[in-house]
Motif scaffolding. Structure first.
Motif, short mmCIF file in Angstrom:
data_model
loop_
_atom_site.label_atom_id
_atom_site.label_comp_id
_atom_site.label_asym_id
_atom_site.label_seq_id
_atom_site.Cartn_x
_atom_site.Cartn_y
_atom_site.Cartn_z
N ASP A 1 0.83 -1.20 0.00
CA ASP A 1 0.00 0.00 0.00
C ASP A 1 0.87 1.26 0.00
OD1 ASP A 1 -2.30 -1.50 0.02
OD2 ASP A 1 -2.61 -1.35 2.18
N THR B 1 1.59 6.65 -6.74
CA THR B 1 0.49 7.54 -7.11
C THR B 1 0.90 9.00 -6.96
OG1 THR B 1 -1.18 5.92 -6.49
CG2 THR B 1 -1.88 8.22 -6.57
N LYS B 2 1.58 9.32 -5.86
CA LYS B 2 2.01 10.71 -5.65
C LYS B 2 3.00 11.15 -6.72
CE LYS B 2 1.25 10.91 -0.67
NZ LYS B 2 1.87 11.04 0.68
N ARG C 1 2.39 1.78 -3.40
CA ARG C 1 1.37 2.25 -4.34
C ARG C 1 1.05 3.72 -4.10
NH1 ARG C 1 -2.91 -2.83 -4.75
NH2 ARG C 1 -1.67 -4.05 -6.25
N ASN C 2 0.99 4.12 -2.83
CA ASN C 2 0.72 5.52 -2.52
C ASN C 2 1.85 6.41 -3.02
OD1 ASN C 2 -1.72 5.02 -1.27
ND2 ASN C 2 -0.83 4.77 0.76
#
Length: 409
Positions: free
Chosen positions: A245, A252-253, A248-249
């Protein structure tokens, strides 16, 4: 979401209630004893029950057995004292986990575990193991934590399942398997899926002390030696998914625009400006919203943001299934049409322009009619930068010609 806390200590129940409501926003009911808990269980459907092992009117985990057997509800056990025998017995019941009532971190861990259980319902895990017994045991442990579990009897079958189920987030694979062993399976998986796509945990009952390093060096995120205890398995799985997670964060950022969630300029170039992507037909469309500054000046930047968000969403819905859509900055967006020449690409964009112009964008300042201008060029034995430069020149031609139009070359 509704949580039941069965705890005779008002201090403990108040702390847990506060943390669950504050961090998760769930509704919490509290029962100080087993009889009160039974009354509440008859009235409501609970997502999770957090229960003390010993209560004034029930001892030795009676409430836990009842919750699991009669109400089929996941149960997290709170306990002050738990000897080795009690631990083994309570784990046999199929609880989610047991948490010692030691300090505030213990209660925070309960909240974290509830949140993880909620998210686990949407997480697919593939277990690859040629041993039916081992596979079923791992499946049972995972299902206690509400995962969706798929199985494969060997590495070859695991690859086939991964091909069919593209949203698997965790692969748990044994080492010794026919056809394709665990290490070879990981190598093949990592050829197609990076660490942001899928996490991998290796298993083995071999006594080779170098095996854990072999797994991890070849792409696994963690390794467990068989036989393992329930708690270690769950901790390793949860930590691995937390790391997934986090990655992935971070991805994404780095690759998604903070406002519109469109891809960033950085991602766009990473996908279409490498040696692997230089060959092949590619057209780029550069779009710029008309008179966007006037929207900000007249209605404020909040309304301007609403326009950008909705326009980006429309672009995503129209093109993202087959092409790359990115925000280059401000009110400027770009679409990469792989496999299309500028004529076909401009036809698609112009059709979108017509639909967009006749469909006002709803904002807090009312419905606003928003148009855009666009330049489309095809890359011809040149860099992506040059193709974009020509698209930019065509875009300004479209603006000079009166805006709200698409010009291609």
């Amino acid at each position: 979401m509704r949580i039941l806390i069965v705890e005779d200590s008002s201090t403990v129940s108040k702390i847990l209630t506060h943390l669950i409501v504050q961090d998760l926003g769930y509704q919490v009911d509290v029962a100080p004893d087993m009889s009160s808990a039974l009354a509440l269980l008859e009235q409501h459907q609970y997502f999770v029950v957090v229960a003390d092992l010993n209560l004034p009117d029930a001892s030795s985990g009676d409430i836990v057995r009842l919750v699991l057997s009669s109400y089929k509800t996941p149960c997290i056990v709170l306990t002050s004292n738990l000897d080795a025998h009690q631990r083994r017995e309570i784990l046999k019941l199929g609880i989610v986990d047991y948490i010692p009532k030691d300090n505030r971190y213990s209660y925070q861990y309960v909240v974290k575990l509830i949140d993880r259980l909620y998210r686990n319902q949407h997480v697919k895990v593939l277990v690859a193991d040629d041993s039916v017994v081992s596979r079923k045991f791992v499946r049972m442990l995972l299902e206690h934590h509400l995962f969706q579990v798929l199985e494969a009897k060997d590495g070859e079958e695991a690859l086939a399942v991964l091909e069919q189920e593209s949203d698997i987030q965790l692969l748990i694979t044994d080492y010794n398997m026919p056809k394709i062993d665990g290490v070879e399976l990981i190598l093949r998986v990592r050829e197609k899926y990076n660490r942001e796509n899928i996490a991998i945990i290796g298993l083995s009952n071999d006594n080779d002390e170098s095996l854990s390093a072999k797994f991890i060096k070849n792409g696994a995120d963690d390794f467990l030696q068989k036989p393992f205890v329930h708690e270690e398995f769950h901790c390793r799985v949860l930590n691995t998914l937390d790391s997934l997670d986090m990655m992935r964060n971070l991805w994404t950022k780095a690759n998604r625009d903070y406002l519109t969630q469109s891809y960033t300029r950085r991602y766009f170039f990473s996908q279409h400006n490498s040696k692997e992507t230089e060959s092949g037909l590619l057209s780029v469309a550069l779009l710029d919203l008309d008179f966007f500054k006037k929207i900000n000046d007249t209605h404020g930047h909040d309304v301007g943001d609403q326009v950008l968000i909705e326009f980006a969403l429309r672009l995503e819905n129209a093109f993202a299934a087959n092409f790359t859509v990115a925000r280059f900055g401000g009110e400027e967006f770009v679409i990469a049409f792989k496999g299309l020449d500028s004529t076909k690409a401009s036809t698609l964009v112009d059709k979108f322009r017509e639909q967009s112009t006749t469909t006002p964008i709803s904002t807090s300042a009312g419905d606003l009619e928003v148009s855009f201008s666009c330049g489309v060029s095809t890359r011809n034995n040149e860099t992506l930068d040059h193709a974009l430069q020509r698209a930019d020149e065509l875009l300004y031609q479209a603006k000079a010609a009166g805006r709200n139009q698409v010009i291609s070359q």
